[in-house]
Design an enzyme around this catalytic site. Structure first.
Site, short mmCIF file in Angstrom:
data_model
loop_
_atom_site.label_atom_id
_atom_site.label_comp_id
_atom_site.label_asym_id
_atom_site.label_seq_id
_atom_site.Cartn_x
_atom_site.Cartn_y
_atom_site.Cartn_z
N GLN A 126 -5.44 3.18 -9.90
CA GLN A 126 -4.62 1.96 -9.81
C GLN A 126 -3.55 1.96 -10.90
OE1 GLN A 126 -7.26 -1.38 -10.23
NE2 GLN A 126 -8.06 -1.26 -8.15
N TYR B 12 -11.52 -11.26 -24.96
CA TYR B 12 -11.70 -10.30 -23.87
C TYR B 12 -12.98 -9.51 -24.11
CZ TYR B 12 -6.82 -11.13 -22.37
OH TYR B 12 -5.65 -11.69 -21.94
#
Ligand code: NAP
Length: 336
Positions: free
Chosen positions: A305, A68
């Site tokens: 979010q 990642y």
């Protein structure tokens, strides 16, 4: 509408490990991730804000992988953890994907690669151990016996506490085979699986969930919102109606923006209205209510979010609402 002030994430048990971990895990796939258009989805500052918000809601499970952001995600998590008591967090990482173009041994689950990669993970996270090590994908070039022996060695050395298998759908038999070998040798088996699972991608509802139940495995689904499709920001006629970095992937449109998925979204909107929640919260609540699911891995690009998504933990769906959502998309469920 439910908001974050009401949220205090609870602990759930991770399969049969006895480990108590958060009912919603936090995923860091998008830390340092560049889109095809060259934009970074989440930079370091935003990453730390997201971790702060997750922690403030009581979250204690961080999911990452060594690829990642090419290691940035683990480094940023390590920096964030430096001011905290590491013991209070459960950290999962993953190994598999090739990291050096000209070096075939830098991919897969051969012993050389796995041992080296775990050392690098521990360095970047600045920790002595990983709570959970996943194989990110199955490596057909390494035998199941070799794999489980290598992984068992990491557990015996104390560098890793538990083992997990990520994706491997629809190949439930590969996890089963590996666990049978581990059992017969007295080695550590896989305790956790991490498949893709959300309202529109239901492929694991066949053998895979049954296999997980049989072995008492924790099931931690990834992309629980279909990479943002299930949040209401895509419109059947107009396509994307809000902000998205995830949609810059060329595969997204083909995989998610289909008539069948928009039909399902209509039912999701209806149930969301009934429970006074957003579509994203309702889609996450559906997953939490599914038999066999331990804890979805929540992703988010912004703090707003994330706060919206974590509030899903407070939403209760009736059996009828769960069934309506389940039945809104008919199987069989081909891979997306
Ligand atoms: N094992 C594996 O192979 C694997 C693969 C993928 C992911 N994972 C893990 O699973 C985690 C979650 O996956 P994911 O990021 O695909 O999860 P997801 O929840 O399906 O998608 C997250 C994306 O959807 C959009 N979004 C999320 N919440 C939203 C909201 N409330 N309103 C509007 N848009 C919203 C954001 O993108 P935009 O704003 O750009 O639209 C966000 O980055 C990852 O971080 C990673 O830890 C594992």
């Amino acid at each position: 509408m439910t908001d974050l002030e009401d949220v205090d994430l609870e602990f759930v048990q991770l399969g049969e490990t006895g480990l108590q971990t958060s009912e919603l895990q936090f995923g860091t796939w998008r830390f340092g991730k560049e889109t095809e258009a060259g934009n970074v989805e989440i930079d370091e500052e935003r990453g730390h804000e997201l971790l702060d918000a997750y922690e403030a809601a009581g979250g204690r499970f961080i999911d990452t992988a060594d690829v990642y952001g090419n290691g940035k995600a683990e480094r940023w998590i390590g920096d964030w953890l430096a001011d905290r008591d590491r013991e209070r967090y459960t950290i999962a990482s993953k190994v598999y994907w090739q990291i050096r173009e000209d070096d075939p041994n830098s991919r897969g689950t051969n012993r050389k690669n796995v041992r080296h990669r775990v050392e690098r993970i521990l360095d970047r996270l600045d920790t002595d151990y990983l709570d959970l090590l996943y194989i990110h994908r199955w490596d057909d070039q390494t035998s199941a016996r070799e794999l489980m022996k290598t992984l068992n060695g990491l557990v015996e050395s104390g560098k890793v506490h538990y083992l997990g298998a990520s994706t491997l759908r629809p190949n439930a038999w590969k996890v089963a085979k590996a666990n049978e070998i581990a059992r017969s040798e007295g080695w550590e088996p896989f305790s956790v699986v991490q498949p893709r699972y959300n309202l529109v991608d239901r492929e694991i509802e066949g053998d895979y969930l049954e296999m997980a139940r049989h072995y008492g495995l924790a099931v931690c689904p990834w992309s629980p919102l279909g990479q943002g499709f299930l949040t209401g920001k895509y419109d059947r006629e107009d396509g994307l109606t809000g902000q998205s970095r995830a949609a810059e992937s060329s595969r997204f449109e083909e995989a998610y923006l289909t008539e069948e998925n928009f039909d399902l979204h209509d039912e999701l909107d209806a149930v969301a209205d009934e429970v006074d929640a957003t579509p994203a919260q309702t889609a996450l609540a559906w997953l939490v209510h599914r038999d066999g699911v331990t804890a979805p891995i929540v992703g988010a690009r912004t703090v707003d979010q994330l706060e919206e998504n974590l509030a899903a933990a407070t939403i209760d769906l009736s059996d009828d609402q769960v069934d309506r959502l389940t039945e809104a998309k008919q199987g069989p469920y081909p891979g997306l």
